[in-house]
Write a protein that holds these residues in place. Structure first.
Motif, PDB file in Angstrom:
ATOM      1  N   GLU A  58       0.810  -1.196  -0.093  1.00 17.28           N
ATOM      2  CA  GLU A  58       0.110   0.066   0.135  1.00 17.28           C
ATOM      3  C   GLU A  58       0.952   1.235   0.108  1.00 17.28           C
ATOM      4  O   GLU A  58       1.768   1.652   1.019  1.00 17.28           O
ATOM      5  N   LEU A  59       0.973   1.998  -1.097  1.00 10.65           N
ATOM      6  CA  LEU A  59       1.803   3.210  -1.366  1.00 10.65           C
ATOM      7  C   LEU A  59       1.072   4.408  -0.784  1.00 10.65           C
ATOM      8  O   LEU A  59      -0.127   4.528  -1.194  1.00 10.65           O
ATOM      9  N   LEU A  60       1.457   5.098   0.161  1.00  6.55           N
ATOM     10  CA  LEU A  60       0.938   6.061   0.740  1.00  6.55           C
ATOM     11  C   LEU A  60       1.451   7.554   0.211  1.00  6.55           C
ATOM     12  O   LEU A  60       0.965   8.735   0.342  1.00  6.55           O
ATOM     13  N   GLY A  61       2.624   7.376  -0.341  1.00  9.68           N
ATOM     14  CA  GLY A  61       3.045   8.697  -0.988  1.00  9.68           C
ATOM     15  C   GLY A  61       2.642   8.928  -2.401  1.00  9.68           C
ATOM     16  O   GLY A  61       2.544   8.047  -2.986  1.00  9.68           O
ATOM     17  N   SER A  62       2.460  10.137  -2.653  1.00 11.67           N
ATOM     18  CA  SER A  62       1.800  10.606  -3.827  1.00 11.67           C
ATOM     19  C   SER A  62       2.684  10.330  -5.005  1.00 11.67           C
ATOM     20  O   SER A  62       2.295  10.214  -6.194  1.00 11.67           O
TER      21      SER A  62
END
Length: 111
Positions: A58-62
């Motif tokens: 799950e990538l949280l950085g834009s």
């Protein structure tokens, strides 16, 4: 789907591959690390550091994105194919890269 986290010179790369083929990409990197110094050219391609493999991501950085495995392997093939080398180590490495690339292309065509 499995994810490989790579440390490239300019940041992290997240590569997505089917679980059935992830071991081949990891094994390919191990082979590349082992053989890269045998190339006779001075300007060898920079290899990423394999940091981790995981089942969920799950990538949280834009600014972060997941790269498709076939796209990543194809770019790897392009980098190695462009080298001005014709000796055995490069030919052998390109054969392995292209074999994985062909398998991933076959999978994509089957879907």
């Amino acid at each position: 789907m499995r994810y490989l986290i790579l440390q490239e010179k300019d940041g992290l790369t997240f590569v997505a591959l089917p679980e059935t083929h992830m071991y081949q990409l990891v094994a390919l990197f191990k082979r590349l690390y082992k053989e890269i110094d045998k190339l006779t050219i001075e300007d060898r391609p920079q290899l990423p550091t394999v940091l981790a493999e995981c089942a969920d991501l799950e990538l949280l950085g834009s600014g972060l994105a997941v790269v498709d495995g076939l796209d990543y392997v194809s770019s790897l093939e392009e980098r190695f194919a462009a080298l001005p080398e014709s000796q055995y180590p490069l030919i052998s490495l390109l054969t392995e890269i292209r074999a994985l690339q062909a398998q991933l292309e076959f999978l994509r065509d089957e879907e």
